[in-house]
Design a protein around this motif. Structure first.
Motif, PDB file in Angstrom:
ATOM      1  N   VAL A 309      -5.386   4.887  -4.788  1.00 33.91           N
ATOM      2  CA  VAL A 309      -5.679   3.537  -5.220  1.00 33.91           C
ATOM      3  C   VAL A 309      -4.754   2.598  -4.450  1.00 33.91           C
ATOM      4  CG1 VAL A 309      -5.583   1.998  -7.185  1.00 33.91           C
ATOM      5  CG2 VAL A 309      -6.347   4.351  -7.491  1.00 33.91           C
ATOM      6  N   PHE A 310      -5.285   1.503  -3.959  1.00 28.74           N
ATOM      7  CA  PHE A 310      -4.446   0.514  -3.300  1.00 28.74           C
ATOM      8  C   PHE A 310      -4.099  -0.578  -4.299  1.00 28.74           C
ATOM      9  CE2 PHE A 310      -4.417   2.096   0.875  1.00 28.74           C
ATOM     10  CZ  PHE A 310      -5.669   2.640   1.130  1.00 28.74           C
ATOM     11  N   ILE A 311      -2.868  -1.051  -4.198  1.00 28.17           N
ATOM     12  CA  ILE A 311      -2.446  -2.114  -5.094  1.00 28.17           C
ATOM     13  C   ILE A 311      -2.158  -3.348  -4.269  1.00 28.17           C
ATOM     14  CG2 ILE A 311      -0.717  -2.807  -6.791  1.00 28.17           C
ATOM     15  CD1 ILE A 311      -2.035  -0.407  -7.813  1.00 28.17           C
ATOM     16  N   SER A 312      -2.818  -4.441  -4.578  1.00 22.74           N
ATOM     17  CA  SER A 312      -2.434  -5.639  -3.846  1.00 22.74           C
ATOM     18  C   SER A 312      -1.586  -6.553  -4.733  1.00 22.74           C
ATOM     19  CB  SER A 312      -3.665  -6.354  -3.278  1.00 22.74           C
ATOM     20  OG  SER A 312      -4.172  -7.254  -4.185  1.00 22.74           O
ATOM     21  N   ILE A 313      -1.862  -6.531  -6.023  1.00 22.58           N
ATOM     22  CA  ILE A 313      -1.004  -7.260  -6.962  1.00 22.58           C
ATOM     23  C   ILE A 313      -0.618  -6.317  -8.098  1.00 22.58           C
ATOM     24  CG2 ILE A 313      -1.023  -9.029  -8.770  1.00 22.58           C
ATOM     25  CD1 ILE A 313      -2.403 -10.877  -6.878  1.00 22.58           C
ATOM     26  N   GLN A 314       0.689  -6.185  -8.328  1.00 23.18           N
ATOM     27  CA  GLN A 314       1.180  -5.347  -9.413  1.00 23.18           C
ATOM     28  C   GLN A 314       1.715  -6.292 -10.476  1.00 23.18           C
ATOM     29  OE1 GLN A 314       1.036  -2.103  -9.913  1.00 23.18           O
ATOM     30  NE2 GLN A 314       2.260  -2.211 -11.781  1.00 23.18           N
TER      31      GLN A 314
END
Lengths: 424, 404
Positions: A309-314
């Motif tokens: 999974v890619f995270i752009s905003i955590q």
């Protein structure tokens, strides 16, 4: 102590001794690998002292802005009998500091001094620099000067009442904190029991005496850690970390970091360059593009092979494993990168690296924490890290048990430097 | 190759002294220092000007991402455009490979998308020069037609929804301004206008097709929405060239991810396409100027969905290529449409129109609506704040006009 720097050097804030050539300024090139920075100010002592190594009873801190770097010398006088212990109490002048600047608008070093001595800073305890202003904290007052320093008085100042409470870390002051732009003084509720404050580009992260964290400001990239993208006008407690005792906080452009008392690292906010330490699609995409030879794109196939999974905003704090067994003791954030020092004296960096601010010898970004091998290779134990927006400054001491613990490594200065410094 | 540089430098002021760099106090002296370095290096041809241009780009990019987009000071957008200008000049200086020319076009596009016009919209001038250069190089290559025949599309098997007669959006053929105002604009009633865009060059002189779009705008960078709908977690935006978009999302249509060139002011970016359309005369019935009309392109494969939402202006949705299924709800029935609570999405309904969750949204099925299948050559009038849901049935290109 010795300081090293790497990253953005567009104004010579790292390499200060560059010769100027036509069309270039001091240090156009990015510094991708740690280099020792010369932060000793020749003007510091009333009497010239033999300065090269073995001296530094001068405790130096670094403060940064985009175009400048400041060395905050706290000036504990060295004792006269060459005793390497800390100065006798009666000669020690606690908190009598001085600030020296390097970078944009600062003169070149000369025999008289480092070129960037800030006269107005004599006796200060701490300082913060921004593009527009220079904030100086003294025991009894705070002064904010215009960066150009072409005026005789500070543009703004404030008296500090006698502080009977716990000592506060600047920019905290009794009753509130000093921001980097006007209005400078911002009040804080006394109920918060603030101990430490980190100011990001448009948000703030506060640590309280009870080990809780409060955040406020813009939340558009999840940097407040409350699980949404809404802004907060007032400090709001981070519920996700309640019940755990936090010990340090740091804030970057659009991300935030904290460590627990046990040395665990939590990061949250924007991950567009991997600064949160989680897989970043934007980063992998860019790296993919530069690998493609420019023909028909194969990006789609590559993406499908990533099950991650890619995270752009955590938007909630994430526990980031910097390294398997070590605790994190110091942290700092640049605009889009993060640096952490472990209890074993290693430095890890991750995030945006296009100016060499990760210190890996490249201009690559990274979404995984990587150790900066330079320090290990040189037998150096990292003690502290301070990030500028696009660069990183590290203090380290030689890890050699046969030397006195207070001794520092030989500064790799040039021959010329050593010659004129040995004056009496 | 040298011709490219002489064309670029001909578009620039003759001397450094004539090159304007005026900014307000908001732009810090340290930044102006870097800009002056860039300018000096542009005219002396020496120094690390690619690096200095990048510094300007990175600094202004951070400013563009600080605060909300609409509050970003125009100075930063101008600064970003200057960064693009210096970077393009650096790319074109020496022997510019095709990859560099493409990167220069992309840089201009980023400046046009995110920056603000500087020096008589010099980035637009640069794009024209660069596109000419690409054109020259392609005609020198051996297989110019290879691209065209390879771009055969997968033909969609489409099930066209049957529009219930009682719910059909009314249709009218070339109404007068007065009758449109009286019968539809004033009472705020949706209607399909037939015959009013037949004269568009997009139908007659340059019928819009995949090949035509590739010729006119293939190398231009545009924002693309990826994901089935903007309310999904998986939804994201990315920047692609029109060629890449067509290759990845039109020609080989992957069922697993939809790409949609949506809500983009393509006609400001590509003036050749603007020449192919006309602003409907009926827009003059509004209060604003022609300059205040926002024209958006909507180009994508079959299956793209715009979830049920409302806009703050009147809308003429002109269909040029392909067909779209559209459903309309009146603002009077807003409560039955369950808008999102979040400020960011309060103009969007939570309901999936073609498969509503009747348990969570019981009132929805009671809300009256109008529906239609919009065909090429037709224009749908969507009154302000009217809720609309749009699904493309096949490859589709629509042009929307937002006016007040």
């Amino acid at each position: 102590m010795n300081w090293f720097g790497f990253g953005f050097n567009g104004f010579g804030q790292i390499r200060t001794n560059e010769k100027l050539t036509d069309g270039e300024s001091a240090g156009d090139a990015n510094v991708t690998y740690p280099i020792s920075i010369d932060i000793v100010c020749r003007n510091l002592e009333e009497e010239p002292v033999q300065i090269c190594q073995h001296n530094s009873n001068v405790d130096t801190q670094i403060r940064t802005s985009w175009s400048r770097r400041a060395a905050l010398h706290s000036n504990r006088l060295p004792s006269r009998d060459n005793n390497w212990q800390t100065a006798q109490p009666e000669t020690a002048v606690k908190g009598d500091g001085r600030l020296c600047l390097a970078g944009f608008g600062v003169g070149t070093p000369s025999q008289k001094g480092c070129g960037g001595c800030v006269e107005e800073s004599r006796g200060c305890q701490d300082a913060h620099i921004s593009e527009g202003y220079l904030a100086l904290s003294f025991t009894d007052r705070v002064e904010c000067w215009n960066s150009e320093r072409n005026e005789k008085k500070p543009g703004w100042s404030m008296v500090i009442p006698d502080n009977t409470g716990p000592s506060l870390a600047f920019p905290l002051v009794p009753g509130g904190y000093i921001a980097s732009n006007p209005p400078f003084y911002r009040p804080l509720s006394p109920q918060l029991l603030a101990v430490s404050l980190a100011l990001g580009t448009e948000h703030a992260v506060l640590l309280t005496a009870s080990g809780d964290i409060y955040t406020w400001g813009s939340g558009s990239h999840g940097q407040l850690g409350h699980g949404d993208l809404s802004p907060q006008e007032e400090p709001r407690a981070m519920e996700a970390l309640m019940g755990m005792s936090m010990s340090t906080v740091a804030a970057g452009g659009w991300h935030s970091v904290c460590t627990s008392a046990g040395g665990d690292l939590y990061v949250w906010g924007w991950n567009e360059s991997g600064q949160v330490g989680l897989p970043s699609r934007a980063l992998r995409g860019e790296q993919q593009k530069s690998q493609d030879t420019g023909g028909a794109s194969t990006c789609k196939d590559e993406e499908e092979s990533y099950d991650d999974v890619f995270i752009s905003i955590q938007a909630f704090p994430a526990l980031v494993d910097v390294t398997q067994s070590c605790e994190v003791s110091k942290i700092s954030c640049g605009s889009r990168h993060t640096a952490a020092v472990t209890s074993t004296g290693d430095l890890y960096t991750w995030g945006w690296g296009e100016y060499g601010q990760l210190g890996q010898g490249t201009e690559n970004s990274s979404d995984e924490p990587r150790r900066v091998e330079f320090f290990k290779d040189q037998g150096l134990r990292v003690v502290d890290v301070v990030c500028g927006p696009w660069n990183t400054f590290v203090s380290a001491i030689k890890e050699d048990p046969s030397l006195h613990p207070d001794t520092n490594i030989i500064n790799p200065l040039t021959k010329n430097d050593i010659e004129w410094k040995n004056c009496l | 190759m040298a011709e490219l540089w002489s064309a670029i430098s001909a578009a620039l002021p003759v001397t450094e002294a004539e090159f304007p760099l005026d900014f307000s106090e908001k732009v810090e002296p340290s930044v102006v220092d870097v800009l002056k370095r860039c300018r000096q290096q542009l005219y002396t041809g020496s120094g690390r000007w690619r690096q200095n241009a990048q510094i300007i780009l990175d600094f202004s990019w951070e400013k563009l991402n600080t605060g909300t987009w609409r509050d970003v000071d125009k100075e930063w957008r101008c600064l970003y455009s200057y960064g693009c200008l210096f970077k393009v000049a650096a790319l074109c200086r020496d022997d510019a490979s095709s990859a560099r020319v493409q990167e220069a076009i992309r840089t201009c596009d980023l400046g046009l998308l995110m920056g603000a016009a500087i020096m008589d919209n010099i980035l637009q001038t640069f794009v024209r020069i660069l596109q000419n250069e690409i054109g020259k190089r392609h005609s020198n290559e051996e297989n110019p037609s290879e691209g065209v025949s390879a771009k055969k599309m997968k033909v969609d098997c489409v099930s066209v929804p049957v529009v219930k007669q009682a719910l059909a959006v009314p249709r009218v053929h070339c109404p007068s301004l007065e009758s449109f105002k009286k019968d539809y604009l004033d009472p705020q009633k949706p209607v399909i206008l037939e015959g009013i865009i037949d004269h568009w060059p997009a139908f007659k002189n340059h019928p819009w097709s995949i090949e035509y779009l590739q010729t006119v705008a293939g190398c231009r960078t545009v924002p693309v929405e990826v994901g089935s709908r903007y309310t999904d977690e998986e939804w994201s935006q990315t920047l692609l060239t029109v060629n890449e978009f067509i290759d990845r999302y039109i020609v080989v249509k992957d069922a697993s991810s939809l790409g949609y060139l949506a809500q983009h002011q393509l006609f400001d970016q590509v003036p050749e396409l603007k020449d192919d359309i006309r602003i409907p005369d009926y827009c003059c019935l509004g209060e604003g100027d022609e300059d205040d009309i926002t024209i958006n392109a909507w180009f994508g494969p079959g299956g793209t969905v715009s979830p049920l939402h409302q806009d703050p202006q009147q809308n003429f949705l002109a269909q040029v290529v392909g067909r779209k299924y559209i459903r309309l709800y009146s603002p009077e029935d807003t409560e039955k449409l369950y808008p999102h609570q979040l400020q960011l999405l309060h103009n969007t309904s939570q309901v999936e129109v073609e498969s509503p969750d009747v348990v969570r949204f019981p009132e929805f099925v009671k809300a009256p609506y109008l529906e239609c299948v919009l065909q090429p050559g037709e224009v749908l009038f969507i009154p302000v704040k009217h809720w609309h849901y749009v699904r493309s049935l096949e490859l589709s290109f629509s042009v929307s006009f937002w006016w007040s």
